[in-house]
Every structure is written in C-alpha cells, then in structure tokens.
Design an enzyme around this catalytic site. Structure first.
Site, PDB file in Angstrom:
ATOM      1  N   HIS A   1      33.262  43.828  38.378  1.00 31.75           N
ATOM      2  CA  HIS A   1      32.854  44.800  39.387  1.00 31.75           C
ATOM      3  C   HIS A   1      31.364  45.062  39.300  1.00 31.75           C
ATOM      4  CE1 HIS A   1      33.532  47.142  35.714  1.00 31.75           C
ATOM      5  NE2 HIS A   1      32.743  48.090  36.217  1.00 31.75           N
TER       6      HIS A   1
ATOM      7  N   ARG B   1      28.211  41.290  30.795  1.00 29.56           N
ATOM      8  CA  ARG B   1      27.530  41.148  32.086  1.00 29.56           C
ATOM      9  C   ARG B   1      27.573  39.704  32.570  1.00 29.56           C
ATOM     10  NH1 ARG B   1      24.717  44.754  28.967  1.00 29.56           N
ATOM     11  NH2 ARG B   1      24.579  46.854  29.861  1.00 29.56           N
TER      12      ARG B   1
END
Length: 408
Positions: free
Chosen positions: A272, A291
């Site tokens: 997300h 990440r």
C-alpha cells in the site's frame, strides 16, 4: 489520567500546515508528517499535567515519557490482562498523519515474520540505526486509518484480469512485458512475478521506460481508459518520483478514496501507499516497514517479497458499529486496538464513553471535560489524554469530536 504531548515526525512527505493548524499554530519551516501518541521507543509521547502547546514542548514538573510510565506500573496502566498479553507494553500506537506527497510503497510483516526478521538482523549485527535495517522491533503492524479529509491511497493487488485490462492500450514495451507475466500465469503467482521483475535490481526498468508509461497514462483519453483514476495516479506519482518503478507498480494496485469519516484496515502482507489527505491512524505498536519504491529510503526487495501477499483483494473498508448515541467504534480484526469516534453536542450533562484497557483520547475539534477515577481534565482541540486501565468510569461533558484508541 494525564495529558499527552505527541512526538512529531518531520518526514519529507508531510504537510507543513495540516497538523500544526489543528493545534492553532502557523505552518512551520519543516513538514510535520505524523504526530505519534504512544509508547513506541522510536517516539514515545510525553506524559504530564501541563504542556505549553502542541507537540513535545513541555512545561511544569513530573513530565515523563509514556514508555517509562507504562514500564513503571504495567498492570495499573494496562490492566492485568493486557499487561500479560503484551509483556507489559502498550499494544497500540495512535497517530495523526498528514501526507502532502505520496508515501513509500510498502508492506508490513506478520508477528511471526517480525520476530524471525528481528532475530536474524540481531544475529547479523545490523546496527539498529542503520538505513539497511528492516526490522526495528518484534511486532506486526496492522493499521487502520480514519479519514479527516479526503484521503487517497493505493492498497492491495487488483485481480489478474483487471490488471490486464488496465495495462491494455498503453502499448509500451514495459506494460507489454508486465502483461506477459500475468497472461502466462493468470493468478497470484503471475502477479508476484510481474511485481518482482519490476522492482528487482537485475531486471528493473530504466527511468526512460518508466517515463514512457507515465506519458502514455497522461495522454490516454479518460473515455477510453479502463481506469482513468489509475492513469491519474501514475501521472501524480511521476511528478514526485520520476523514473521510479513504483510509479508503474501502482497500475497493479487498487486505488481507494476515503471520504471524511470513512476508515480502512490494512493487514500484514498488503502492499500500500498513502497518497494525500489527513487522517487518524491506529496500529499495533511497531515501525517495521519493507519498502518497494517511491522513496529515497532503503529498499530491500527480497525482504519485501518474503512478507508480500499477492492474492487479489479489495481494500478493507470497515463500517463503524454505533455503540451509544454519541459513540461509534471501528472494530479491526486484531487484538491490538480498536478506534472509536465520539461526537458530543450537549454540554450540560456527562456522557459515558465505552472502552476497555488503556485508552488514549484525542480531541479533534471543540472542547470537553473528561472525568474518571483519575480526576477531571479539560480537553481542547488537539489535546490528548491517557486514561489508565485503573481509571474506571470514563465520562465526557462538552461539545466536539473525539477519537479514542483502546484495546479490545
């Protein structure tokens, strides 16, 4: 019962004005991306009877950080059951979050993954403050965001068929290659293969290839696009991260818009990125982030893929349950937290606030007195209060809007 002063986080993607404005302050010289109201060691809130104003500037005596306060009397602050379940730590972290620019494309681990990953990095001797450190603690990080303004995000993977539809018509070498992965394996495995190829060091596309996709999205007529919103998101992300493969990865994901008052839950393993808006966020007390892109920070693709869930799923919107005339509660499917919204309109009488365990209340607008076994305090816009588990019988009297984080 004591006031809390949150710890600000000055990440580059944050708004300079949104959070300060809540506290009646002018925009500052640096962004205030988040305000942490919790006991996480990377940013514990301060606890005390007096604070000069907003975040972290305290006056008076008896000020202590919340982590130390909890550690000093875990059963009193947390309650015996929560203290036993959590090992004597506050299980949730409440935040204000104000992205003025896109956050990184990211994933959070499960508890089992976090414990294993933290232990492995400890054994490997990765310094705790190293940019290459993925696991800052041993906890998972499911999270719920409650929108205070229009809030934009991309969350979770689209279905393979929907991905092929979004890629169709862009007609660039990069989008044709991504489509090929999904056509050859039209399931979660094909989506993962496309995502991995897009992000991995040995195969990631050039900045020029990414720019070609962004340009194709910009010029595709809305009436011909299967997802005009996806095209707009690519163009938007490209403004901040030109050439980043995460820009193209957004085409694989579900766009979501929360109107003020709506909430969304993001479980472990769900990729997300928050794009814009302001909200209240409550999560398990963790800062574990893997990440995938859209960031100048450390990107560890193998670590991310090890916790990633590529099964297609829509964003999980949670409807609140009205538990009293003034209180609605968002029940997340975890044991770490729940979030209530309390709206007061009658300042002439006390109103009971339902909840259990340790609680943190934050005044979003208006003012009220709060009463419990721990005494009476007056809350104004931006004020936050810790209510210990031992402080039974919480009541409010005033006019305004509040959020409460507590433990199921």
């Amino acid at each position: 019962m004591e006031f809390l002063a949150g710890q600000p986080k000055h990440y580059s993607w944050g708004s300079r004005s949104a959070i300060p404005t809540m506290f009646g302050l002018p925009a500052g010289d640096q962004p205030v991306a988040e305000l942490w109201l919790g006991a996480h060691p990377l940013g514990p809130a301060l606890l005390g009877r007096e604070f000069t104003a907003a975040f972290g500037r305290e006056v008076g005596t008896g000020v202590v950080d919340l982590a130390a306060h909890v550690a000093g009397a875990p059963e009193r602050v947390l309650g015996a059951d929560v203290a036993r379940r959590t090992g004597g730590t506050l299980p949730f972290l409440l935040k204000l979050i104000a992205p003025a620019e896109p956050l990184s494309l990211q994933v959070h681990p499960s508890i089992a993954q976090a414990r294993a990953g933290f232990a492995a990095e400890e054994v490997a001797g990765v310094p705790f403050d190293s940019a290459a450190r993925n696991y800052k603690d041993r906890n998972h990080k499911p999270e719920l965001v409650y929108a205070l303004t229009r809030f934009e995000a991309v969350v979770g993977f689209r279905s393979p068929r929907r991905i092929l539809g979004v890629l169709a018509g862009l007609d660039t070498p990069l989008t044709r290659r991504l489509a090929q992965f999904v056509e050859e394996q039209p399931d979660a495995g094909g989506v993962k293969a496309a995502f991995e190829w897009l992000l991995s060091a040995g195969s990631r596309p050039t900045a020029q290839a990414v720019a070609e996709v962004a340009a194709a999205c910009e010029v595709r007529p809305a009436e011909e696009s299967p997802s005009p919103r996806a095209d707009r998101i690519v163009a938007y992300l490209s403004q901040f991260y030109p050439g980043d493969p995460g820009v193209v990865a957004s085409l694989l994901l579900n766009p979501v818009t929360l109107a003020p008052g709506e909430a969304m839950f993001t479980p472990a393993g769900t990729v997300h990125a928050y794009l814009s808006g302001m909200g209240v966020e409550v999560m398990a007390a963790s800062d574990n982030v893997m990440r995938a892109g859209l960031t100048p920070k450390h990107v560890d693709v193998p670590a991310l893929l090890s916790v990633l869930d590529t099964v297609a799923a829509p964003p999980i919107r949670i409807a609140p349950e009205r538990v009293s005339p003034v209180q609605s509660t968002f029940y997340a499917p975890v044991d770490d937290f729940e979030l209530s919204v309390i709206t007061l309109r009658d300042a002439s009488s006390w109103t009971r606030v339902r909840g259990s365990g340790p609680r943190i209340l934050l005044c979003l607008e208006g003012a009220a007195q709060i009463h419990s076994a721990g005494g009476v305090l007056t809350m104004n816009t931006g004020s936050a209060v810790l209510v210990e588990a031992a402080d039974a019988g919480v009541e409010l009297r005033g006019a305004g809007k509040f959020v409460q984080a507590d433990v199921p």
